[in-house]
Structures are given as structure tokens and as C-alpha cells.
Design an enzyme around this catalytic site. Structure first.
Site, mmCIF file in Angstrom:
data_model
loop_
_atom_site.group_PDB
_atom_site.id
_atom_site.type_symbol
_atom_site.label_atom_id
_atom_site.label_comp_id
_atom_site.label_asym_id
_atom_site.label_seq_id
_atom_site.Cartn_x
_atom_site.Cartn_y
_atom_site.Cartn_z
ATOM 1 N N GLY A 34 1.274 2.730 -9.924
ATOM 2 C CA GLY A 34 0.515 2.128 -11.309
ATOM 3 C C GLY A 34 2.159 1.959 -12.143
ATOM 4 O O GLY A 34 3.226 0.607 -10.853
ATOM 5 N N ALA A 35 2.408 1.081 -12.974
ATOM 6 C CA ALA A 35 3.045 0.329 -13.700
ATOM 7 C C ALA A 35 2.793 -1.137 -12.221
ATOM 8 O O ALA A 35 4.300 -1.716 -12.171
ATOM 9 C CB ALA A 35 4.564 0.738 -13.868
ATOM 10 N N GLY A 39 3.181 -7.799 -7.547
ATOM 11 C CA GLY A 39 3.217 -7.377 -6.530
ATOM 12 C C GLY A 39 1.810 -6.867 -5.693
ATOM 13 O O GLY A 39 1.506 -7.132 -5.063
ATOM 14 N N HIS A 40 1.628 -5.609 -7.034
ATOM 15 C CA HIS A 40 0.646 -5.165 -6.854
ATOM 16 C C HIS A 40 -0.943 -6.237 -6.722
ATOM 17 O O HIS A 40 -2.059 -6.113 -6.210
ATOM 18 C CB HIS A 40 0.472 -4.472 -7.754
ATOM 19 C CG HIS A 40 1.385 -2.906 -7.839
ATOM 20 N ND1 HIS A 40 2.072 -2.740 -8.989
ATOM 21 C CD2 HIS A 40 1.580 -1.838 -7.127
ATOM 22 C CE1 HIS A 40 3.609 -2.100 -9.276
ATOM 23 N NE2 HIS A 40 2.858 -1.220 -7.657
HETATM 24 P P1 AMP Z 1 4.068 1.404 -6.126
HETATM 25 O O1 AMP Z 1 3.162 1.413 -6.583
HETATM 26 O O2 AMP Z 1 5.767 0.916 -5.578
HETATM 27 O O3 AMP Z 1 4.379 2.636 -5.008
HETATM 28 O O4 AMP Z 1 3.743 0.280 -4.780
HETATM 29 C C1 AMP Z 1 2.418 -0.341 -4.159
HETATM 30 C C2 AMP Z 1 1.555 -0.478 -3.183
HETATM 31 O O5 AMP Z 1 2.748 -2.048 -3.532
HETATM 32 C C3 AMP Z 1 2.946 -0.656 -2.348
HETATM 33 O O6 AMP Z 1 1.678 -0.434 -0.394
HETATM 34 C C4 AMP Z 1 4.109 -1.319 -2.101
HETATM 35 O O7 AMP Z 1 4.361 -1.612 -1.024
HETATM 36 C C5 AMP Z 1 3.656 -2.797 -2.421
HETATM 37 N N1 AMP Z 1 4.183 -3.072 -3.051
HETATM 38 C C6 AMP Z 1 5.189 -3.089 -4.280
HETATM 39 N N2 AMP Z 1 6.074 -4.217 -4.846
HETATM 40 C C7 AMP Z 1 5.250 -4.944 -4.201
HETATM 41 C C8 AMP Z 1 5.958 -6.359 -3.710
HETATM 42 N N3 AMP Z 1 6.825 -6.886 -4.732
HETATM 43 N N4 AMP Z 1 5.526 -6.660 -3.303
HETATM 44 C C9 AMP Z 1 4.211 -7.045 -2.365
HETATM 45 N N5 AMP Z 1 3.956 -5.688 -2.814
HETATM 46 C C10 AMP Z 1 4.471 -4.412 -3.123
#
Ligand code: AMP
Length: 296
Positions: A34-35, A39-40
Site C-alpha cells: 500500500g501507500a 512505481g506501484h
Molecule cells: P512495496 O509496497 O514497497 O512492498 O512494493 C510493492 C511492489 O512495488 C514491489 O514489487 C516493489 O518492488 C514495487 N515497487 C516499489 N517501488 C517501485 C518503483 N519505484 N518502481 C517500480 N516498482 C516499485
């Protein structure tokens, strides 16, 4: 497309999955904490290209945070996340901790070699927590494809390894890192950065880019390349404390002394209390084209 449907239980996900399967449609899955940021959303966009329907999960996984890490203050922004996913995803799986780890849960998934260096050395238990939750999520979603960011490069390799080793039939796809205009990798943790820290945070990408450029130009000694990266950091981000800056084989993360194959430069450290990570592809210089002699 309307707002995504919120699913809170594994049974609800199974029902949706069965209905899709009955119509022969492909499902793409994007696990997150979340948040959500751009990127997500890029992962979700690529998920849409890869399949007919998209399931996102939002679960702040307690098992992947150490005792002194930011689990309790990790940003939780569900209403904004659902808004951001409108038009991008059909379903959002938001399980409770009890749904993910019911009484009696005890299985752990470890991927020792992929997790041993880099973040694994500084965050004991982190990748075991990631591997355990992702295995469970992949088995819940039963998706055709699941997408993960290269931003968390070591995590991506751990997940590819566990999916192959445990014969999980979901294809694991990596997505390149989405960055701010100055190069800072987008992250849910960037909101912790004070404005002065945010400016210094750009130095991570500057250091990694300097390494990739120098290597492509012929400097293949890892010692010289990491020294160059550290110089950039000292100049541009004097308040950044490095946990690691290393260069490793791009598929195994085994350490290298000479960049003689596709590699990855990886960095982690703290700006104030905020932990930042980033990485970049590092390729050895391409061999000079061989002169071909033509017989006259
Ligand atoms: P998180 O919510 O931080 O666990 O991230 C969820 C997914 O989004 C994971 O596969 C991360 O690698 C991906 N992710 C987070 N930040 C980025 C970004 N800046 N660019 C691409 N993927 C991202």
C-alpha cells in the site's frame, strides 16, 4: 472502470479466481504494502497488458519488519490507494493479519543463497518474511503472472527462486524502477524524508549511474567502481550513511571482483532515520567489433 472491489478473505479471492477461470480469462497479480505511488501504478499498468484482469494486494506484512524497524509507522493510506487503483485494477485483496497468519501458522519459506548478502545481512529475517508472505499470496491468487519491481532487486530474485523451486505455476515478471525526475527511486518511505534529505537522496542514483557509466567505458574492477560510487556519495550526500555499496552477478547476486558478465550495483543506507535502497544494471564494456579482412 469503477473503483476496485475490496476482497478481505481468501475465500472471496478464490471465488473471483474460479469465476475468471471458468471464462478462460488470464489474471495478473501485483502484491504491495500500500501507500501506492507511481512505481506501484506502473506495475499495475503492465499487469493490465499481461492479462485480462488485475488483482492487487495491500498487506503490510509484520513478518518482514525487524523489531527496530518501521512496521507501526509504515504509511497506511487505503482510501487514497483505492482511488489510485480506479481504472487500473478490478480487485484489491486487503486481508487482516489474522487472515494471513491464522492461529497455528508456522511455516517459513527461506531462500538462503539469494538472501544471504546485501539487505539480508542488515535485515535478519526480512527475506524469510517476504518469501513466506509472497508464497502464501501467490497460492491464494493463483494468477497467471505476478509483477514485482526491480526497485527491490534482491527481493525479485528471491521470489523468482522460490517460485521456481516450489513449482508455483505463476510467471514472475520484473518491472524497471520508476524514478522521480531527479533520479530518486519512488518509494512509500520517501514521505519520511525532510526536504534537505530528499535533495541528498538523489545521490544514490547519481552514484549508481556513475558506476554503470564508468564500467561501460572500460573500468571493470569492482573496487575502483565502488570507490567511485562512494566518492559521489561523499560529495553529494554527506549525511547519507552507507550500509552497503556492492556489485554482484545479476542473476545470482554472487559477489564479483571484475565485471565480466551482466551485473547489478546495489546500495542501501540511511538518511536520518529513513532507510533507502536502489540498484542499477551494470554491463561490461561490449567487445570491440572484430575487423573482418576481405580477400581481394
Ligand atoms: P512495496 O509496497 O514497497 O512492498 O512494493 C510493492 C511492489 O512495488 C514491489 O514489487 C516493489 O518492488 C514495487 N515497487 C516499489 N517501488 C517501485 C518503483 N519505484 N518502481 C517500480 N516498482 C516499485
Amino acid at each position: 472502470m469503477a473503483k476496485p472491489h475490496v476482497l478481505k478473505t481468501i475465500a472471496a479471492v478464490r471465488k473471483v479466481r474460479a469465476a475468471l477461470a471458468a471464462t478462460g480469462k488470464r489474471l495478473a497479480f501485483v502484491p504491495t504494502m500500500g501507500a501506492l505511488h507511481d512505481g506501484h501504478i506502473e506495475l499495475v499498468r503492465q499487469a493490465r497488458h499481461a492479462a485480462d484482469a488485475v488483482l492487487v494486494s495491500i498487506f503490510v506484512n509484520p513478518k518482514q519488519f525487524g523489531p527496530n524497524e518501521d512496521f507501526s509507522r509504515y504509511p497506511r493510506t487505503l482510501p487514497a490507494d483505492l482511488k489510485a487503483l480506479t481504472g487500473h485494477a478490478e480487485w484489491v485483496f486487503c486481508p487482516s493479519v489474522g487472515e494471513m497468519y491464522p492461529p497455528g501458522f508456522e511455516t517459513r519459506v527461506t531462500v538462503p543463497r539469494a538472501a544471504q548478502n546485501f539487505c539480508g545481512r542488515f535485515r535478519p529475517g526480512h527475506f524469510e518474511g517476504v518469501a513466506t508472505v509472497v508464497t502464501r499470496l501467490l497460492n491464494i491468487a493463483l494468477a497467471d503472472v505476478a509483477l514485482f519491481g526491480e526497485k527491490d532487486y534482491q527481493q525479485l530474485l528471491v521470489i523468482k527462486r522460490l517460485a521456481a523451486d516450489l513449482a508455483i505455476p505463476t510467471q514472475i515478471t520484473g518491472v524497471p524502477t520508476v524514478r522521480e525526475p531527479g533520479g530518486l527511486a519512488k518509494s512509500s518511505r520517501n514521505i519520511y524524508l525532510a526536504p534537505a534529505e530528499r535533495a541528498q537522496a538523489q545521490a544514490l542514483f547519481q552514484a549508481l549511474s556513475a558506476i554503470a557509466t564508468a564500467c561501460a567505458a572500460g573500468q571493470t574492477r569492482v573496487r575502483a567502481l565502488t570507490a567511485l560510487g562512494r566518492r559521489v556519495l561523499r560529495q553529494s550526500a554527506p549525511r547519507f550513511t552507507v550500509q552497503y555499496l556492492g556489485i554482484a552477478d545479476a542473476t545470482t547476486l554472487d559477489p564479483l571482483e571484475i565485471v565480466d558478465r551482466p551485473a547489478r550495483a546495489l546500495i542501501a543506507g540511511f538518511l536520518g532515520t529513513t532507510r533507502l535502497i536502489d540498484n542499477i544494471a551494470v554491463e561490461p564494456p561490449s567487445p570491440a567489433p572484430r575487423r573482418v579482412r576481405h580477400a581481394r
